[in-house]
Design an enzyme around this catalytic site. Structure first.
Site, PDB file in Angstrom:
ATOM      1  CE1 TYR A 195      -3.636   2.667   1.031  1.00  0.00           C
ATOM      2  CE2 TYR A 195      -1.711   3.616   2.132  1.00  0.00           C
ATOM      3  CZ  TYR A 195      -2.970   3.696   1.795  1.00  0.00           C
ATOM      4  OH  TYR A 195      -3.841   4.939   1.714  1.00  0.00           O
TER       5      TYR A 195
ATOM      6  CD  GLU B  88      -6.140   4.857  -0.866  1.00  0.00           C
ATOM      7  OE1 GLU B  88      -5.988   4.604   0.455  1.00  0.00           O
ATOM      8  OE2 GLU B  88      -6.981   4.673  -1.482  1.00  0.00           O
TER       9      GLU B  88
END
Length: 399
Positions: free
Chosen positions: A118, A206
């Site tokens: 991530y 993101e």
């Protein structure tokens, strides 16, 4: 301003960020053609059919499907295009899918295992600095990771005087447990990602997941990009990427009338000049026993046209049982606003809900006299307390 995954990936690619390649399709037939091109251009036998909406969690809602041949591409895209996709970020009403991304399969077998990470770039408002937040737990909701395993979330703060430094990019790659070619590729990936974020005045990037492929390449498999609307005047090409079909139609209409509008779930519509006063008005509505149906700031120069546009926007919500207009006459005179309310009321015709108008400031008394003498079903007030009492009264009468 949000943009689609495929648009975000195009921006990333332009700054040298390696991404999972893909082709957009708006019909199942286009999806099959896209799959054929993916085979020709990227030698991808399998493809992933990915719904393109402005929301995360698409896979959980059935919006991301693997297709192993052209028949499956046709079936998967037929199922997804036109569906009302419900994810944790869309709310129970979901969002209609108008297009899909036919993306290459990057989970192919090779010399090592694939790994998902991530990574996001955003502003830490507490410090006033950009940070890179990253974790070894890619492919999961970062909120879940933060709750259950907070020690697996790392943050790298960027000094705005010097920007991202090489040692910071290397530190990120090391904390993700990478070595060799994958480590070097991650260092380049992080540097390019931060450059892209900084250059386009984004408010958030993101990437979930960032993938280490089986042959040790680092790719952005997803791309959630949020842009700072206040800086869009510097990026006309990016502003052109806006997809209004993904936005609330009422909010789009309000923007065209230069109104700041956000729809809420309550029963009292409010029209106010100034964001601070709007927040106070929403508090007053709750104290009066109601729930605000919207945030609507008509700005400091409210006139008959803006008031009329505000009425039209508020009345599109069937849950509205009353409307509270709260104007402080500093830049604008209260009597002009009052006349605008009267003119808008007469032009729109019969407004089916009671209206409370609280005007304070320049010519407030003259404004109240105008409304009281208009003969319209409009309640006038000068004090905020009076307005709150009137809200309570009309809600009780409407039960």
């Amino acid at each position: 301003m949000n943009i689609h995954e495929y648009q975000g990936k195009e921006i990333l690619k332009s700054f040298g960020v390696a991404v999972q390649e893909g082709i957009v399709a708006e019909t199942p037939e286009q999806a099959v053609e896209a799959a054929k091109r993916m085979k020709e251009e990227f030698n991808s036998d399998w493809v992933v059919v990915k719904a393109q909406i402005h929301a995360g969690g698409r896979g959980k809602g059935g919006g991301v499907k693997l297709a192993k041949n052209h028949d499956e591409v046709l079936q998967r895209s037929t199922d997804i295009i036109g569906m009302q996709l419900v994810t944790p970020q869309t709310g129970p009403e979901g969002k209609k899918v108008n297009k899909v991304l036919i993306a290459q399969d990057v989970y192919y077998p090779g010399e090592s295992e694939t790994k998902e990470f991530y990574m996001s770039v955003l502003l830490d408002r507490a410090t006033g600095r950009n940070i890179i937040m990253y974790s070894t737990e890619g492919g999961m909701d970062i909120e879940e990771v933060a709750e259950k395993t907070p020690h697996l979330i790392f943050k790298e703060e960027i000094d705005p005087k010097v920007g991202l430094q090489g040692f910071q990019a290397r530190k990120i790659a090391f904390n993700l447990g990478l070595s060799g070619a994958a480590h070097k590729d991650m260092v380049k990936f992080v540097a390019a990602l931060y450059k892209a974020y900084d250059s386009i005045d984004a408010s958030m990037f993101e990437i979930n997941p960032v993938l280490k492929t089986s042959d040790n390449k680092i790719l952005a498999v997803d791309a959630k990009v949020n842009l700072d609307e206040n800086a869009l005047y510097r990026h006309a090409d990016i502003a052109a990427l806006r997809d209004i079909t993904e936005e609330d139609p009422t909010e789009v209409e309000a923007g065209e009338s230069n109104l700041n509008y956000v729809k809420l779930d309550g029963n009292v519509g409010c029209m106010v000049n100034g964001a601070g006063l709007a927040m106070a008005t929403m508090d007053i509505i709750k104290l009066a026993g109601g729930e605000p149906a919207n945030f609507l700031d008509v700005g400091g120069t409210a006139n008959a046209e803006t008031v009329k546009a505000g009425f039209n926007i508020i009345l599109k919500d069937p849950n509205v049982k009353a409307i509270l207009i709260n104007i402080f006459g500093g830049i604008v005179r209260c009597d002009r606003v009052a006349q605008g309310v009267i003119d808008a009321y007469n032009e729109i015709g019969n407004i089916p809900v009671p209206i409370i108008v609280r005007l304070q400031g320049t010519n407030a008394k003259e404004a109240k006299d105008l409304i009281d003498a208009s003969g319209l079903q409009v309640y006038s007030a000068i004090l905020l307390k009076e307005a709150a009492e009137l809200v309570t009264k009309v809600l009780e009468e409407g039960k």
